[in-house]
Design a protein around this motif. Structure first.
Motif, PDB file in Angstrom:
ATOM      1  N   LEU A 166      -7.800  -0.529  14.492  1.00 44.17           N
ATOM      2  CA  LEU A 166      -6.449  -0.184  14.060  1.00 44.17           C
ATOM      3  C   LEU A 166      -5.903  -1.350  13.255  1.00 44.17           C
ATOM      4  CD1 LEU A 166      -4.357   2.063  14.378  1.00 44.17           C
ATOM      5  CD2 LEU A 166      -3.679   1.016  16.536  1.00 44.17           C
ATOM      6  N   SER A 167      -5.495  -1.078  12.010  1.00 50.62           N
ATOM      7  CA  SER A 167      -4.969  -2.121  11.128  1.00 50.62           C
ATOM      8  C   SER A 167      -3.668  -1.643  10.509  1.00 50.62           C
ATOM      9  CB  SER A 167      -5.963  -2.423   9.996  1.00 50.62           C
ATOM     10  OG  SER A 167      -7.225  -2.738  10.496  1.00 50.62           O
ATOM     11  N   VAL A 168      -2.979  -2.570   9.873  1.00 51.88           N
ATOM     12  CA  VAL A 168      -1.753  -2.217   9.176  1.00 51.88           C
ATOM     13  C   VAL A 168      -2.030  -2.202   7.674  1.00 51.88           C
ATOM     14  CG1 VAL A 168      -0.898  -4.582   8.986  1.00 51.88           C
ATOM     15  CG2 VAL A 168       0.729  -2.715   9.080  1.00 51.88           C
ATOM     16  N   SER A 169      -1.422  -1.249   6.979  1.00 48.74           N
ATOM     17  CA  SER A 169      -1.621  -1.131   5.530  1.00 48.74           C
ATOM     18  C   SER A 169      -0.446  -0.377   4.930  1.00 48.74           C
ATOM     19  CB  SER A 169      -2.916  -0.376   5.233  1.00 48.74           C
ATOM     20  OG  SER A 169      -3.040  -0.123   3.849  1.00 48.74           O
ATOM     21  N   ASP A 170      -0.130  -0.671   3.690  1.00 45.87           N
ATOM     22  CA  ASP A 170       0.879   0.129   3.006  1.00 45.87           C
ATOM     23  C   ASP A 170       0.381   1.547   2.749  1.00 45.87           C
ATOM     24  OD1 ASP A 170       2.665  -1.982   2.903  1.00 45.87           O
ATOM     25  OD2 ASP A 170       1.902  -2.705   0.983  1.00 45.87           O
ATOM     26  N   ALA A 198      -5.977   2.450   9.155  1.00 43.74           N
ATOM     27  CA  ALA A 198      -4.973   1.483   8.694  1.00 43.74           C
ATOM     28  C   ALA A 198      -3.726   2.283   8.354  1.00 43.74           C
ATOM     29  CB  ALA A 198      -5.471   0.719   7.476  1.00 43.74           C
ATOM     30  N   ALA A 199      -2.597   1.873   8.924  1.00 40.73           N
ATOM     31  CA  ALA A 199      -1.372   2.661   8.788  1.00 40.73           C
ATOM     32  C   ALA A 199      -0.185   1.745   8.551  1.00 40.73           C
ATOM     33  CB  ALA A 199      -1.149   3.481  10.062  1.00 40.73           C
ATOM     34  N   MET A 254     -12.024  -2.678  10.068  1.00 41.80           N
ATOM     35  CA  MET A 254     -11.461  -2.421   8.748  1.00 41.80           C
ATOM     36  C   MET A 254     -10.676  -3.649   8.289  1.00 41.80           C
ATOM     37  SD  MET A 254      -8.916   0.752   7.813  1.00 41.80           S
ATOM     38  CE  MET A 254     -10.013   2.110   7.433  1.00 41.80           C
ATOM     39  N   VAL A 313      -7.922  -4.955   5.269  1.00 42.77           N
ATOM     40  CA  VAL A 313      -6.943  -4.397   4.338  1.00 42.77           C
ATOM     41  C   VAL A 313      -6.338  -5.522   3.505  1.00 42.77           C
ATOM     42  CG1 VAL A 313      -4.772  -3.114   4.174  1.00 42.77           C
ATOM     43  CG2 VAL A 313      -6.406  -2.584   6.008  1.00 42.77           C
ATOM     44  N   PRO A 367      -2.641  -7.916   4.916  1.00 46.80           N
ATOM     45  CA  PRO A 367      -2.737  -8.528   6.244  1.00 46.80           C
ATOM     46  C   PRO A 367      -4.051  -9.233   6.506  1.00 46.80           C
ATOM     47  CG  PRO A 367      -2.701  -6.110   6.397  1.00 46.80           C
ATOM     48  CD  PRO A 367      -2.383  -6.462   4.980  1.00 46.80           C
ATOM     49  N   THR A 388      -4.263   0.388  -2.158  1.00 46.46           N
ATOM     50  CA  THR A 388      -4.480  -0.787  -1.312  1.00 46.46           C
ATOM     51  C   THR A 388      -5.979  -0.979  -1.086  1.00 46.46           C
ATOM     52  OG1 THR A 388      -2.418  -0.253  -0.153  1.00 46.46           O
ATOM     53  CG2 THR A 388      -3.888  -1.859   0.899  1.00 46.46           C
ATOM     54  N   PRO A 428      -2.279  -7.464  14.798  1.00 43.39           N
ATOM     55  CA  PRO A 428      -2.088  -7.132  13.381  1.00 43.39           C
ATOM     56  C   PRO A 428      -0.728  -6.524  13.080  1.00 43.39           C
ATOM     57  CG  PRO A 428      -3.642  -5.628  14.406  1.00 43.39           C
ATOM     58  CD  PRO A 428      -3.385  -6.731  15.390  1.00 43.39           C
ATOM     59  N   TYR A 429      -0.025  -5.978  14.083  1.00 40.11           N
ATOM     60  CA  TYR A 429       1.255  -5.327  13.797  1.00 40.11           C
ATOM     61  C   TYR A 429       2.440  -6.244  14.050  1.00 40.11           C
ATOM     62  CZ  TYR A 429      -1.214  -1.091  13.087  1.00 40.11           C
ATOM     63  OH  TYR A 429      -2.062  -0.160  12.593  1.00 40.11           O
TER      64      TYR A 429
END
Lengths: 331, 331
Positions: free
Chosen positions: A136-140, A101-102, B57, B59, B62, B141, B322-323
């Motif tokens: 692949l995920s999005v995260s702060d 997660a990025a 994963m 988060v 999102p 997070t 997700p992005y």
């Protein structure tokens, strides 16, 4: 960023599919793959009807800082630490799955470099082990979770609980180097406010390459895990939280005491005992058995309980706990 | 918080060991366990010499919001979505490993409830599947990564690439319900600033329990995965990104077209085609084969490429990435 510079595109600009298309060719292939990446799940071979599984997550802030770790280093370390847990069972690492997660602002090129680190880490430490899937995920908060698999090749797993009185205890890999590197980073590679600083880091790395690299890009003795199992190791574990704490775990699980010889723990006995993240192997072997690979004797299994050093109880806690001493993120 | 109220202790106050001691007894046991939690790695049985592996994963921000998902719901959903990927290969889910990174301020009781959700999700959807290992980290997070394993029981895995012209395409599970629930949450369970709001959520849940629960606590038809494989399914996948997009994946991988019958897609054809997170199963079966379990026919495999609806090409992208469209965290 211009679309013409592919390496400058961020995750937020590229689709997940485009990103994966750039990352996957760089990842190492697994010799155990029956069905590889691209379907709902991978299918892996388990020739002896069993498989070893371990998982570990690394989080920006408590576990790594970009001022100190390049994406390549992070990929390498995420592979290495999981491979070490597989090896500590006496198994040969076969495959990884990797979830990341990025932040949306992360350059896709960072993930390419991370993939290169995964590839080179696997190639150097566990040839034949590869990445068979991921997410692949999005995260702060940049986060990487690796799950690793291994093949016991027909052997019994080597647990923490099998050490017997009279066994020799031995380690493979460096003691205290990774912790020394971390201390140097926190004392010398930070700015006046205590925040990780890249320029100071470069100077620390140049002055202390061995310990800083032991911290950021460890080289656990993976092949020594299966060798130890073949040599009859009665107990084994990965040294992740410091020798004293990890030896105590073996002692407790086995119902024995472990007496370490301070004369065999190097120049800085304190950091050898309490420094974390060694990612070497700690094992017990029957007395008289030859020690395989890089193992060297550091003590003996004795009646009683807990850890002794030179025959005296060693009660310092040592090691580290991720929830203690953590005061926010930075760097 | 007072130390006398065990349930009020946060992760930052409790040691990792204490926390794990409270969580582990609540987790479901796996029938495939040879060596369970507590050593460097688990050892699992792979009776037919293969195992299925998938990872995912979730988060905070999102993928879930605490204003809408209780920790129990998150545990349930993290299990369910991974079990669905295992089932989509035609495998029986056997085990999970779970890595969690949570703020130090997180109550340990939240993780206990999350463990209860994992347990009840496994018990309801895939009895015999349990948690065999995990990792606990600190992060700003909240993040959970689950890796799931399955047993093909001697069968060939059902891939995306096997659909043949003339096959019937079918789904098991609800279409569009989870997406309808998510739309309701974003339109009605938010405050004036658009942030997730617990009080409004309670009203939305009471008014629309089926769709909101489909979103927050999905019940994928896990048992239908192995049943489809036994019935001769030629292709199968988990419906995670919307029927149209997922059907397109099968069409591309199989080198065929897929013609969906809009009369078989329910009252709201648009959301059935484009809504994500159904976590049902999409499969192709030889014409004339009986459809097992909860599968119902929705179309046919045709020569050509891509997805058609009622014979006309369907080009709407559908699904989600997700992005794309992610604008920060909240709730």
């Amino acid at each position: 960023m211009s679309g013409s510079d592919a390496s400058a595109t961020t995750l937020g600009e590229a689709s997940e599919r485009e990103t994966l298309k750039r990352i996957f060719p760089r990842l190492p292939e697994s010799r155990s793959t029956i069905v590889g990446p691209g379907d709902d799940a991978a299918v892996l071979a388990a020739p002896d009807g069993r498989y070893v599984v371990t998982t570990d997550m690394m989080v920006h802030g408590p576990d790594f800082r970009w001022a100190w770790s390049a994406p390549y280093d992070l990929g390498w370390k995420a592979a290495a630490t999981n491979l070490s847990d597989v090896a500590a069972m006496g198994a040969v690492p076969t495959a990884l799955v990797v979830a990341i997660a990025a932040p949306a602002s992360t350059p896709v090129s960072d993930l390419e470099e991370l993939a290169d680190g995964l590839r080179d880490g696997c190639a150097a430490l566990a040839p034949g082990c590869g990445v068979v899937g991921g997410d692949l995920s999005v995260s702060d908060t940049f986060t990487i979770a690796v799950t690793a698999f291994g093949d016991l090749e027909g052997r019994a797993p080597v647990l923490r609980s099998g050490a017997r009185v009279g066994d020799v205890v031995a380690v493979s890999g460096m003691l205290g180097a990774a912790a020394t590197g971390l201390r140097l980073l926190f004392s010398e590679a930070v700015d006046a406010a205590g925040e990780p600083d890249r320029a100071r880091f470069e100077r620390v790395l140049a002055a202390h390459p061995e310990t800083v690299t032991a911290q950021l890009r460890p080289r656990p003795p993976i092949a020594d895990g299966p060798l130890a199992a073949q040599a009859g190791a009665t107990a084994m574990l990965d040294l992740s939280d410091g020798l004293a704490l990890d030896a105590r775990r073996v002692a407790e699980a086995s119902g024995v005491g472990i007496d370490l010889d301070p004369g065999l723990l190097g120049d800085d006995v304190e950091i050898a005992l309490t420094g974390g993240e060694d990612h070497g192997l700690f094992a017990a072997f029957p007395a008289g058995a030859g020690l395989p690979g890089g193992f060297r004797a550091i003590g003996v299994v004795v009646p009683g309980a807990g850890v002794l050093v030179g025959g005296r109880p060693f009660d310092e806690r040592g090691g580290w706990d991720p929830y203690i001493g953590w005061d926010g993120h930075g760097g």
